[in-house]
Design a protein around this motif. Structure first.
Motif, mmCIF file in Angstrom:
data_model
loop_
_atom_site.group_PDB
_atom_site.id
_atom_site.type_symbol
_atom_site.label_atom_id
_atom_site.label_comp_id
_atom_site.label_asym_id
_atom_site.label_seq_id
_atom_site.Cartn_x
_atom_site.Cartn_y
_atom_site.Cartn_z
ATOM 1 N N VAL A 151 0.845 -1.199 0.000
ATOM 2 C CA VAL A 151 0.000 0.000 0.000
ATOM 3 C C VAL A 151 0.882 1.252 0.000
ATOM 4 N N LEU A 152 1.938 1.194 0.804
ATOM 5 C CA LEU A 152 2.811 2.363 0.915
ATOM 6 C C LEU A 152 3.509 2.668 -0.416
ATOM 7 N N GLU A 153 3.784 1.627 -1.175
ATOM 8 C CA GLU A 153 4.425 1.829 -2.485
ATOM 9 C C GLU A 153 3.507 2.639 -3.405
ATOM 10 N N GLU A 154 2.197 2.419 -3.204
ATOM 11 C CA GLU A 154 1.217 3.096 -4.063
ATOM 12 C C GLU A 154 0.776 4.454 -3.514
ATOM 13 N N ARG A 155 1.000 4.646 -2.222
ATOM 14 C CA ARG A 155 0.512 5.894 -1.595
ATOM 15 C C ARG A 155 1.686 6.773 -1.150
ATOM 16 N N ALA A 156 2.227 7.484 -2.070
ATOM 17 C CA ALA A 156 3.374 8.352 -1.772
ATOM 18 C C ALA A 156 2.993 9.450 -0.768
ATOM 19 N N ASP A 157 1.737 9.864 -0.800
ATOM 20 C CA ASP A 157 1.294 10.923 0.114
ATOM 21 C C ASP A 157 1.396 10.480 1.575
ATOM 22 N N ILE A 158 1.057 9.196 1.828
ATOM 23 C CA ILE A 158 1.140 8.674 3.202
ATOM 24 C C ILE A 158 2.602 8.557 3.634
ATOM 25 N N VAL A 159 3.427 8.073 2.730
ATOM 26 C CA VAL A 159 4.855 7.932 3.057
ATOM 27 C C VAL A 159 5.460 9.293 3.385
ATOM 28 N N LYS A 160 5.053 10.285 2.589
ATOM 29 C CA LYS A 160 5.565 11.639 2.810
ATOM 30 C C LYS A 160 5.144 12.145 4.205
ATOM 31 N N GLU A 161 3.918 11.869 4.542
ATOM 32 C CA GLU A 161 3.413 12.304 5.841
ATOM 33 C C GLU A 161 4.155 11.608 6.990
ATOM 34 N N MET A 162 4.409 10.299 6.810
ATOM 35 C CA MET A 162 5.132 9.530 7.841
ATOM 36 C C MET A 162 6.557 10.058 7.997
ATOM 37 N N ASN A 163 7.223 10.317 6.872
ATOM 38 C CA ASN A 163 8.585 10.850 6.931
ATOM 39 C C ASN A 163 8.612 12.241 7.554
ATOM 40 N N GLY A 164 7.589 13.014 7.203
ATOM 41 C CA GLY A 164 7.492 14.363 7.756
ATOM 42 C C GLY A 164 7.325 14.324 9.266
ATOM 43 N N MET A 165 6.536 13.364 9.725
ATOM 44 C CA MET A 165 6.311 13.251 11.164
ATOM 45 C C MET A 165 7.604 12.835 11.888
ATOM 46 N N ARG A 166 8.297 11.915 11.276
ATOM 47 C CA ARG A 166 9.550 11.454 11.872
ATOM 48 C C ARG A 166 10.557 12.621 11.990
ATOM 49 N N SER A 167 10.608 13.431 10.934
ATOM 50 C CA SER A 167 11.524 14.586 10.950
ATOM 51 C C SER A 167 11.101 15.595 12.021
ATOM 52 N N LYS A 168 9.803 15.793 12.120
ATOM 53 C CA LYS A 168 9.299 16.760 13.101
ATOM 54 C C LYS A 168 9.683 16.328 14.518
ATOM 55 N N ILE A 169 9.505 15.030 14.800
ATOM 56 C CA ILE A 169 9.837 14.503 16.122
ATOM 57 C C ILE A 169 11.346 14.619 16.370
ATOM 58 N N GLU A 170 12.134 14.307 15.352
ATOM 59 C CA GLU A 170 13.588 14.362 15.504
ATOM 60 C C GLU A 170 14.032 15.801 15.813
ATOM 61 N N ASN A 171 13.446 16.744 15.131
ATOM 62 C CA ASN A 171 13.797 18.151 15.379
ATOM 63 C C ASN A 171 13.398 18.579 16.783
ATOM 64 N N PHE A 172 12.223 18.131 17.205
ATOM 65 C CA PHE A 172 11.775 18.470 18.558
ATOM 66 C C PHE A 172 12.722 17.867 19.595
ATOM 67 N N LEU A 173 13.135 16.629 19.352
ATOM 68 C CA LEU A 173 14.040 15.964 20.289
ATOM 69 C C LEU A 173 15.397 16.683 20.346
ATOM 70 N N LYS A 174 15.867 17.125 19.204
ATOM 71 C CA LYS A 174 17.144 17.852 19.165
ATOM 72 C C LYS A 174 17.068 19.111 20.023
ATOM 73 N N ALA A 175 15.916 19.745 19.985
ATOM 74 C CA ALA A 175 15.756 21.000 20.715
ATOM 75 C C ALA A 175 15.495 20.784 22.203
ATOM 76 N N SER A 176 14.897 19.655 22.551
ATOM 77 C CA SER A 176 14.452 19.509 23.943
ATOM 78 C C SER A 176 15.270 18.550 24.800
ATOM 79 N N CYS A 177 16.007 17.615 24.198
ATOM 80 C CA CYS A 177 16.688 16.597 25.014
ATOM 81 C C CYS A 177 18.051 17.069 25.511
#
Lengths: 176, 119
Positions: free
Chosen positions: B25-51
């Motif tokens: 499904v993920l191979e066919e739904r690039a929009d979902i993959v983009k959203e998942m990657n975006g979320m991962r990046s957002k969390i990583e940035n937050f962790l960099k700032a807060s940990c």
């Protein structure tokens, strides 16, 4: 975490040897009544919340504390608080709220070492403590136990083949 | 002291519509993959700032979410507290390294009036 070769269990009695010197033989795990020597302790077994907080507030570095499941649940986000090791069902060793702190410190030490345990200031005047100590020794034949004391040597552990009573003056032998 | 860099592991859940998606499904739904990657990046940035301690964001694929490993307890605690503010949800389970068994032991997270504890 790498297991230690030696670990010293500091019991309820005062150590006849300064803790700084004792530490040359490996890390020390103690019951919680040696607060004045906290800087020399590596681990403490405590079931008392007040004591736990006291050890956690030590500067420059807090002492690692092993505590009851109840306190662990509350202090799980403190890096220095550890839960009691899982205990497999063992014959002749009943653990409950009446189990002595020394026995629980000893059981914690078993999880931290792979070879030898030195018992210092370990009070065996209570028959239950002595019985539990014998049980722990016999249940761990792969481990060597050294009971440190001043003369005369105790004969209470004579029939445990993996336990030996050593006088403080002969302690240097353990470094070999 | 433990010499392990990560003492705590917690799972951050994907947004509901991204969960339980197979690889096909993920191979066919690039929009979902983009959203998942975006979320991962957002969390990583937050962790960099807060940990204040070390942390690692896992890049292993999981249908439910992704794991974040922490070195320090206060960082985990803060991360759990900030869920609503930053917009993510963590799984109700935490893995804590046990120095005796040399393993991560899973515990249920409990949110109480006196703070976050384990069950």
């Amino acid at each position: 975490m790498k297991k230690h070769n030696y670990i010293t269990v500091l019991g309820r009695n005062e150590s006849k040897m300064p803790l700084a010197q004792l530490r040359e033989y490996g890390p020390i795990i103690s019951v919680s009544n040696h607060m004045h020597d906290a800087s020399h302790l590596d681990y403490v077994w405590t079931r008392n919340e007040k004591d736990l907080l006291w050890f956690l507030q030590q500067q420059p570095s807090p002492v690692d504390c092993v505590t009851t499941p109840e306190l662990y649940k509350k202090y799980v986000f403190y890096d220095q608080v550890h839960s009691f090791p899982p205990i497999s069902p063992q014959f002749n060793l009943t653990l409950d709220v009446n189990t002595d702190d020394q026995t629980l410190a000893l059981l914690s030490a078993l999880g931290l070492t792979e070879k030898r345990i030195i018992l210092v200031g370990y009070d065996i005047s209570n028959p239950k403590v002595l019985k539990d100590l014998r049980s722990v020794i016999m249940l761990h034949p792969e481990m060597k136990f050294y009971f440190l004391c001043n003369p005369p040597k105790t004969k209470q552990l004579d029939y445990c083949s993996n336990a030996e009573c050593i006088l403080f003056k002969d302690m240097e032998e353990l470094k070999k | 002291m433990t010499d392990l860099a990560t003492n705590y592991i917690i799972k951050v859940l994907w947004p509901p519509h991204c969960q339980n998606r197979g690889l096909k499904v993920l191979e066919e739904r690039a929009d979902i993959v983009k959203e998942m990657n975006g979320m991962r990046s957002k969390i990583e940035n937050f962790l960099k700032a807060s940990c204040s301690g070390k942390f690692t964001v896992s890049d292993e694929y999981d249908m439910k979410g992704f794991n974040v490993a922490f070195e320090q307890g206060p960082d985990v605690y803060n991360f759990i507290l900030e869920q609503a503010t930053i917009g993510y949800e963590v799984d109700r389970e935490i893995g804590r390294y046990n120095i005796f068994s040399d393993k991560y032991i899973k515990h249920k997270l409990l949110y109480t009036a006196k703070g976050i504890v384990i069950g």
